[in-house]
Design a protein around this motif. Structure first.
Motif, PDB file in Angstrom:
ATOM      1  N   MET A  13       0.842  -1.194   0.000  1.00  0.00           N
ATOM      2  CA  MET A  13       0.000   0.000   0.000  1.00  0.00           C
ATOM      3  C   MET A  13       0.876   1.242   0.000  1.00  0.00           C
TER       4      MET A  13
ATOM      5  N   ASP B 123      -0.566   4.424  -0.710  1.00  0.00           N
ATOM      6  CA  ASP B 123      -1.433   5.468  -0.176  1.00  0.00           C
ATOM      7  C   ASP B 123      -2.855   4.906  -0.207  1.00  0.00           C
ATOM      8  N   THR B 124      -3.809   5.639   0.329  1.00  0.00           N
ATOM      9  CA  THR B 124      -5.189   5.161   0.343  1.00  0.00           C
ATOM     10  C   THR B 124      -5.669   4.899  -1.084  1.00  0.00           C
ATOM     11  N   GLY B 125      -6.070   3.651  -1.357  1.00  0.00           N
ATOM     12  CA  GLY B 125      -6.568   3.289  -2.683  1.00  0.00           C
ATOM     13  C   GLY B 125      -5.503   3.151  -3.740  1.00  0.00           C
TER      14      GLY B 125
ATOM     15  N   TYR C 249      -1.930   1.008  -4.755  1.00  0.00           N
ATOM     16  CA  TYR C 249      -1.125  -0.152  -4.383  1.00  0.00           C
ATOM     17  C   TYR C 249      -0.111  -0.502  -5.461  1.00  0.00           C
TER      18      TYR C 249
ATOM     19  N   TYR D 216     -10.462  -2.904  -8.543  1.00  0.00           N
ATOM     20  CA  TYR D 216      -9.260  -2.092  -8.752  1.00  0.00           C
ATOM     21  C   TYR D 216      -8.922  -2.102 -10.240  1.00  0.00           C
TER      22      TYR D 216
ATOM     23  N   SER E  72      -1.662  10.300  -5.605  1.00  0.00           N
ATOM     24  CA  SER E  72      -1.410  10.644  -4.206  1.00  0.00           C
ATOM     25  C   SER E  72      -0.673  11.969  -4.093  1.00  0.00           C
TER      26      SER E  72
ATOM     27  N   LYS F 287       1.547  12.304  -1.917  1.00  0.00           N
ATOM     28  CA  LYS F 287       2.891  11.931  -1.504  1.00  0.00           C
ATOM     29  C   LYS F 287       3.848  11.988  -2.685  1.00  0.00           C
TER      30      LYS F 287
ATOM     31  N   CYS G  70      -5.207   1.070  -8.704  1.00  0.00           N
ATOM     32  CA  CYS G  70      -5.995   2.057  -7.975  1.00  0.00           C
ATOM     33  C   CYS G  70      -7.411   1.532  -7.726  1.00  0.00           C
ATOM     34  N   ALA G  71      -8.005   1.929  -6.619  1.00  0.00           N
ATOM     35  CA  ALA G  71      -9.381   1.543  -6.310  1.00  0.00           C
ATOM     36  C   ALA G  71     -10.332   2.175  -7.316  1.00  0.00           C
TER      37      ALA G  71
END
Length: 239
Positions: A107, A109-111, A113, A132, A140, A142, A237-238
């Motif tokens: 992971m 970040d959120t959603g 991978y 996904y 992200s 980040k 990604c989600a």
């Protein structure tokens, strides 16, 4: 005195009529029975109207006797419908939640991978599980250089380049276009390939489709990209 006693005994004998129970003995050879009894269908002397002499009662009798020598310990067929097991004794379906990746997952970040694993030409998206999809870029806030440090994880973005044949440096980049002379893969990771001069979908790591990167191959970009390096993979990604 003796005459009086004899007369009394004769009188008592003439008055004695024993009560014979119905069905207590069999009929005579000519179907004869004592007074008050008749020969019933079962061959016993019964009083008229005895329920045991009813044709319905007689017909309802079931012979439960067994032939001589019958083995009651032998195993017969007990597979009656009430003894059959339920049709489906299989284990219930696995209700474990499905993760984002077919193989290894990190992971970022959120959603978002990094899904590691090999894939055949044009099959990068197969590393993403249902729910996904292959990311088109870095979604992200980040810094991808900090979050995505291992190997190379490809996105679904289109990228092409013009590369200096002398030193391999990038002269021109074309994000979301095939204008350049060399198609390339956009992603994140730590491969020591030249970085893009300007970020494309917030990413600067690229692998050129010139078969110079071990484990990766492509000709037309992501559409025919293949990976044989199990530590690399795809960004998922989600939905």
């Amino acid at each position: 005195m003796h005459k009086k006693l004899l007369v009394s005994l004769l009188f008592l004998t003439s008055c004695y009529h024993p009560s014979l129970p119905s069905g207590s003995f069999r009929c005579g050879a000519d179907s004869s029975c004592p007074d008050g009894l008749t020969c019933a269908a079962d061959g016993l002397c019964r009083t008229p109207g005895d329920p045991a002499d009813s044709p319905d009662m007689e017909a309802s009798r079931v012979d439960l006797s067994l032939p001589p020598g019958t083995d009651l310990m032998s195993s017969g067929d007990l597979s009656g419908s009430d003894l059959k097991p339920p049709a489906d004794l299989s284990a219930p379906p696995d209700m474990t939640p499905v993760g984002p990746c077919k193989g290894g997952a990190a992971m970022l970040d959120t959603g978002l991978y990094a899904c590691s694993g090999t894939f055949a030409a044009g099959q990068a998206a197969t590393l993403c599980n249902p729910g996904y999809h292959l990311c088109t870029g870095w979604s992200s806030a980040k810094n991808p250089m900090d979050a995505c440090k291992a190997d190379f994880f490809v996105t679904g973005a289109t990228l092409s380049l013009n590369i200096n044949p002398g030193n391999g440096n990038i002269m021109n980049e074309y994000c979301d276009a095939t204008t350049g002379s060399t198609q390339a893969l956009l992603g994140c990771g730590n491969y020591p390939t030249p970085r893009l001069p300007a970020a494309c979908h917030n990413l600067k790591v690229q692998l050129p489709c010139n078969n110079t990167v071990t484990g990766w191959s492509c000709t037309n970009g992501i559409s025919d990209a293949a990976n044989s390096n199990p530590t690399g993979g795809a960004l998922c990604c989600a939905d």
